[in-house]
Design an enzyme around this catalytic site. Structure first.
Site, PDB file in Angstrom:
ATOM      1  N   GLU A  96       0.820  -1.209   0.000  1.00  0.00           N
ATOM      2  CA  GLU A  96       0.000   0.000   0.000  1.00  0.00           C
ATOM      3  C   GLU A  96       0.856   1.261   0.000  1.00  0.00           C
ATOM      4  O   GLU A  96       1.638   1.479   0.931  1.00  0.00           O
ATOM      5  CB  GLU A  96      -0.903   0.020   1.242  1.00  0.00           C
ATOM      6  CG  GLU A  96      -1.745   1.273   1.356  1.00  0.00           C
ATOM      7  CD  GLU A  96      -2.459   1.381   2.702  1.00  0.00           C
ATOM      8  OE1 GLU A  96      -3.465   2.117   2.773  1.00  0.00           O
ATOM      9  OE2 GLU A  96      -1.999   0.735   3.670  1.00  0.00           O
TER      10      GLU A  96
ATOM     11  N   ASP B  98      -5.499   2.804  -1.358  1.00  0.00           N
ATOM     12  CA  ASP B  98      -6.226   3.624  -0.389  1.00  0.00           C
ATOM     13  C   ASP B  98      -6.451   5.000  -1.021  1.00  0.00           C
ATOM     14  O   ASP B  98      -5.501   5.745  -1.266  1.00  0.00           O
ATOM     15  CB  ASP B  98      -5.410   3.737   0.899  1.00  0.00           C
ATOM     16  CG  ASP B  98      -6.187   4.391   2.027  1.00  0.00           C
ATOM     17  OD1 ASP B  98      -6.874   5.403   1.757  1.00  0.00           O
ATOM     18  OD2 ASP B  98      -6.097   3.907   3.169  1.00  0.00           O
TER      19      ASP B  98
ATOM     20  N   GLN C 258      -9.408   1.143  -0.097  1.00  0.00           N
ATOM     21  CA  GLN C 258      -9.803   1.733   1.182  1.00  0.00           C
ATOM     22  C   GLN C 258     -10.205   3.189   0.974  1.00  0.00           C
ATOM     23  O   GLN C 258      -9.795   3.828   0.006  1.00  0.00           O
ATOM     24  CB  GLN C 258      -8.664   1.631   2.204  1.00  0.00           C
ATOM     25  CG  GLN C 258      -8.386   0.199   2.635  1.00  0.00           C
ATOM     26  CD  GLN C 258      -7.211   0.095   3.582  1.00  0.00           C
ATOM     27  OE1 GLN C 258      -6.189   0.770   3.426  1.00  0.00           O
ATOM     28  NE2 GLN C 258      -7.324  -0.765   4.582  1.00  0.00           N
TER      29      GLN C 258
ATOM     30  N   GLU D 207     -11.394   2.756   6.337  1.00  0.00           N
ATOM     31  CA  GLU D 207     -10.289   2.996   7.265  1.00  0.00           C
ATOM     32  C   GLU D 207     -10.265   4.472   7.644  1.00  0.00           C
ATOM     33  O   GLU D 207      -9.392   5.229   7.227  1.00  0.00           O
ATOM     34  CB  GLU D 207      -8.960   2.564   6.648  1.00  0.00           C
ATOM     35  CG  GLU D 207      -7.837   2.476   7.683  1.00  0.00           C
ATOM     36  CD  GLU D 207      -6.503   2.071   7.070  1.00  0.00           C
ATOM     37  OE1 GLU D 207      -5.760   1.327   7.729  1.00  0.00           O
ATOM     38  OE2 GLU D 207      -6.206   2.503   5.943  1.00  0.00           O
TER      39      GLU D 207
END
Length: 288
Positions: A143, A178, A206, A242
């Protein structure tokens, strides 16, 4: 509409960790993720998942000494044995929790670090871990994380992550995209989604509001539009939530309830359309 997974490390902090599973299920979530499970026995977490009817969709492999400030060791030369031992532990938890994805954190770049050597160590460790994961029916994720929240993190950009996945060349390795981090570092999110999702290298997504990392209906991003882009691109994976609730988890779930209503409405409309097509096929009319 995407499938949303509650991140139990950030959400539901009104409850003790093991009680967060039931709270998330009561609010309508069917999947959960969290950072680290290792403070609890795997069977304890598995029982909470089963009791709440939840799927565990993601957690992190051991990151080194997190309390001392370490943020992963996969890109740190000389830590290979520790990395392999920690990843083996993560795989055992993944088996017990039936979790298909493991996020491996790269680590921080020291002021005197040799980035080329870090890159080589990172790729070698990821190649080994991805092979282990693939054999076990799991996927390793990497990530990109923004440097404002995590100064000095080795992996910060989408193109860097995708280049590493390509270089390693393992079916057991993918990118954890993300959108919160991506917006802070790069922006242009719709273009990034349209560029990278069709490659098949994005294994998880995310979300969080930008810039404060609160609910996704706060801040500068138009998430309903981005959810539509995900649908248009055929994304069938989970979307991890998240974020840090601004004033209580349940109190901030208006965005989630709206998404659920839209999803239900879309399913009803699709069912009606299929029914009308079937009816039209049965009731044919002679030519006049």
């Amino acid at each position: 509409m995407p499938r949303f997974a509650a991140n139990l490390s950030m959400m539901y902090q009104e409850h003790d960790f093991l009680d967060r599973f039931a709270a998330a299920a009561q609010d309508g979530f069917r999947g959960v993720e969290f950072l680290f499970p290792y403070a609890f026995a795997a069977h304890e977490i598995a029982a909470r998942l089963q009791g709440a009817g939840l799927s565990q969709v993601l957690f992190n492999a051991p990151p080194g000494d997190f309390e001392a400030g370490e943020r992963g060791i996969a890109a740190l030369p000389g830590r290979e044995e520790e990395f392999r031992s920690g990843f083996a532990r993560a795989l055992a938890y993944a088996e017990a929790l039936q979790c298909p994805r493991l996020h491996v954190m790269a680590g921080l770049v020291a002021p005197d670090a040799d980035r080329a050597r870090m890159h080589d160590s990172y790729c070698a460790n990821l190649s080994w871990a991805a092979a282990q994961a693939h054999a076990a029916g799991r996927t390793v994720l990497i990530e990109p994380i923004n440097g404002r929240d995590m100064p000095g993190y080795f992996l910060q950009r989408q193109d860097q992550a995708h280049a590493i996945v390509e270089a390693v060349g393992s079916p057991g390795l993918a990118v954890q995209m993300d959108l919160y981090h991506c917006q802070i570092v790069e922006g242009d999110l719709e273009t990034k989604l349209r560029r990278y999702l069709p490659t098949g290298r994005v294994g998880h997504i995310q979300i969080a509001g930008v810039p404060a990392r609160h609910e996704p209906d706060t801040g500068e991003l138009n998430y309903p539009h981005l959810f539509g882009v995900l649908d248009a691109l055929g994304y069938a994976g989970w979307v991890g939530c998240e974020y840090r609730p601004a004033a209580g988890t349940r109190e901030g779930l208006g965005w989630f309830r709206t998404a659920q209503r839209r999803s239900t409405s879309h399913k009803v409309s699709s069912s009606m359309a299929h029914a009308l097509c079937a009816l039209h096929a049965v009731h044919t009319f002679p030519e006049m």
